[in-house]
Design a protein around this motif. Structure first.
Motif, PDB file in Angstrom:
ATOM      1  N   LYS A  83      43.053-163.395  60.666  1.00  0.00           N
ATOM      2  CA  LYS A  83      42.083-164.596  60.588  1.00  0.00           C
ATOM      3  C   LYS A  83      42.251-165.332  59.547  1.00  0.00           C
ATOM      4  N   GLU A  84      43.025-165.043  58.365  1.00  0.00           N
ATOM      5  CA  GLU A  84      42.916-165.875  57.254  1.00  0.00           C
ATOM      6  C   GLU A  84      43.944-166.967  57.608  1.00  0.00           C
ATOM      7  N   GLN A  85      44.871-166.588  58.354  1.00  0.00           N
ATOM      8  CA  GLN A  85      46.087-167.499  58.536  1.00  0.00           C
ATOM      9  C   GLN A  85      45.864-168.416  59.869  1.00  0.00           C
ATOM     10  N   SER A  86      44.545-168.062  60.613  1.00  0.00           N
ATOM     11  CA  SER A  86      43.897-169.043  61.639  1.00  0.00           C
ATOM     12  C   SER A  86      45.014-168.732  62.607  1.00  0.00           C
ATOM     13  N   VAL A  87      45.297-167.547  63.061  1.00  0.00           N
ATOM     14  CA  VAL A  87      46.289-167.437  64.262  1.00  0.00           C
ATOM     15  C   VAL A  87      45.817-167.737  65.519  1.00  0.00           C
ATOM     16  N   SER A  88      46.209-168.331  66.602  1.00  0.00           N
ATOM     17  CA  SER A  88      45.632-168.744  67.760  1.00  0.00           C
ATOM     18  C   SER A  88      45.211-167.307  68.254  1.00  0.00           C
ATOM     19  N   SER A  89      44.359-167.457  69.195  1.00  0.00           N
ATOM     20  CA  SER A  89      43.644-166.200  70.221  1.00  0.00           C
ATOM     21  C   SER A  89      44.744-165.756  70.890  1.00  0.00           C
ATOM     22  N   ALA A  90      45.797-166.624  71.510  1.00  0.00           N
ATOM     23  CA  ALA A  90      46.825-166.261  72.276  1.00  0.00           C
ATOM     24  C   ALA A  90      47.838-165.038  71.438  1.00  0.00           C
ATOM     25  N   GLU A  91      48.009-165.696  70.278  1.00  0.00           N
ATOM     26  CA  GLU A  91      48.808-164.846  69.408  1.00  0.00           C
ATOM     27  C   GLU A  91      48.218-163.639  69.033  1.00  0.00           C
ATOM     28  N   ALA A  92      47.027-163.580  68.864  1.00  0.00           N
ATOM     29  CA  ALA A  92      46.258-162.635  68.264  1.00  0.00           C
ATOM     30  C   ALA A  92      45.857-161.490  69.186  1.00  0.00           C
ATOM     31  N   LEU A  93      45.829-161.678  70.596  1.00  0.00           N
ATOM     32  CA  LEU A  93      45.311-160.962  71.448  1.00  0.00           C
ATOM     33  C   LEU A  93      45.928-159.430  71.656  1.00  0.00           C
ATOM     34  N   PRO A  94      47.149-159.366  71.577  1.00  0.00           N
ATOM     35  CA  PRO A  94      48.175-158.048  71.708  1.00  0.00           C
ATOM     36  C   PRO A  94      47.311-157.158  70.414  1.00  0.00           C
ATOM     37  N   ALA A  95      47.158-157.813  69.278  1.00  0.00           N
ATOM     38  CA  ALA A  95      46.780-156.852  68.316  1.00  0.00           C
ATOM     39  C   ALA A  95      45.183-156.685  68.369  1.00  0.00           C
ATOM     40  N   CYS A  96      44.454-157.552  68.857  1.00  0.00           N
ATOM     41  CA  CYS A  96      43.212-157.397  69.183  1.00  0.00           C
ATOM     42  C   CYS A  96      42.914-156.391  70.266  1.00  0.00           C
ATOM     43  N   ASP A  97      43.687-156.260  71.313  1.00  0.00           N
ATOM     44  CA  ASP A  97      43.494-155.358  72.198  1.00  0.00           C
ATOM     45  C   ASP A  97      43.957-153.730  71.759  1.00  0.00           C
ATOM     46  N   GLU A  98      45.013-153.923  70.902  1.00  0.00           N
ATOM     47  CA  GLU A  98      45.363-152.702  70.200  1.00  0.00           C
ATOM     48  C   GLU A  98      44.264-152.179  69.463  1.00  0.00           C
ATOM     49  N   ASN A 113      34.797-156.027  65.482  1.00  0.00           N
ATOM     50  CA  ASN A 113      34.349-157.496  65.681  1.00  0.00           C
ATOM     51  C   ASN A 113      35.346-158.562  65.198  1.00  0.00           C
ATOM     52  N   LEU A 114      36.297-158.224  64.384  1.00  0.00           N
ATOM     53  CA  LEU A 114      37.417-159.077  64.067  1.00  0.00           C
ATOM     54  C   LEU A 114      38.217-159.265  65.399  1.00  0.00           C
ATOM     55  N   ALA A 115      38.463-158.125  65.985  1.00  0.00           N
ATOM     56  CA  ALA A 115      39.141-158.167  67.568  1.00  0.00           C
ATOM     57  C   ALA A 115      38.624-159.253  68.419  1.00  0.00           C
ATOM     58  N   VAL A 116      37.201-159.283  68.455  1.00  0.00           N
ATOM     59  CA  VAL A 116      36.478-160.239  69.399  1.00  0.00           C
ATOM     60  C   VAL A 116      36.792-161.486  68.661  1.00  0.00           C
ATOM     61  N   GLU A 117      36.590-161.678  67.402  1.00  0.00           N
ATOM     62  CA  GLU A 117      36.403-162.960  66.849  1.00  0.00           C
ATOM     63  C   GLU A 117      37.962-163.612  66.998  1.00  0.00           C
ATOM     64  N   LEU A 118      38.881-162.699  67.180  1.00  0.00           N
ATOM     65  CA  LEU A 118      40.174-163.397  66.936  1.00  0.00           C
ATOM     66  C   LEU A 118      40.872-163.576  68.366  1.00  0.00           C
ATOM     67  N   GLY A 119      40.534-162.442  69.388  1.00  0.00           N
ATOM     68  CA  GLY A 119      40.999-162.705  70.592  1.00  0.00           C
ATOM     69  C   GLY A 119      40.113-163.112  71.753  1.00  0.00           C
TER      70      GLY A 119
END
Length: 170
Positions: free
Chosen positions: A28-43, A66-72
């Protein structure tokens, strides 16, 4: 020995939960794209959220999910966050109306208690909408209520029995 092994296993699980939560915070701090974050969010949703719940890490679980939804799913997150904010005043009115007769009954039983409510998390509402295929306006449990009361163990069954009797009469 079994107790120590169990405690050690729980400590390892805690480390994994905190490490994954830290990862999501960094993303979140690094503003990673949702496509990049999605695997970690699903996990987070499939593995680490349930693990946090199992360990009683409810605050961390709520933040992680909540972070998982926010990022993914950032669009869903912002939309639901706004909708929950807009619904909060109405939920407070519903809670106050809903709690009055319950508090009156508990007062008449002479119980010392606290009655609180909280808005459900964005993740909780988002998941319900996904799993049950509902629109936001069709989700009716936007808040959760909790009654905690203090009593002596010898008095525990009496108020509960009286609540059931009073409910059956009404």
């Amino acid at each position: 020995i079994l107790f120590n092994a169990s405690r050690s296993m729980n400590e390892e699980k805690q480390k994994k939960v905190f490490a994954h939560l830290s990862l999501l915070r960094q993303m979140k701090e690094q503003s990673v794209s949702s496509a990049e974050a999605l695997p970690a969010c699903d996990e987070a949703m499939e593995v680490y959220g349930p693990m946090a719940e199992e360990l009683g890490l409810h605050h961390e679980q709520r933040e992680m999910l909540n972070l998982a939804v926010e990022l993914g799913h950032p669009e869903d997150f912002q939309k639901l966050k706004r909708m929950l904010f807009d619904s909060e005043a109405m939920c407070e009115i519903v809670f106050k109306t809903f709690s009055l007769p319950i508090c009156s009954m508990l007062d008449s039983l002479g119980l010392e208690y606290t009655f609180k409510y909280r808005m459900k998390s964005v993740y909780s509402i988002w998941r319900k909408m996904r799993v049950d295929h509902k629109m936001f306006n069709d989700v009716y449990d936007l808040f959760a209520a909790r009654i905690v009361y203090k009593t002596q163990p010898s008095q525990l069954l009496s108020p509960i029995e009286r609540l059931h009797v009073d409910a059956d009469i009404a």
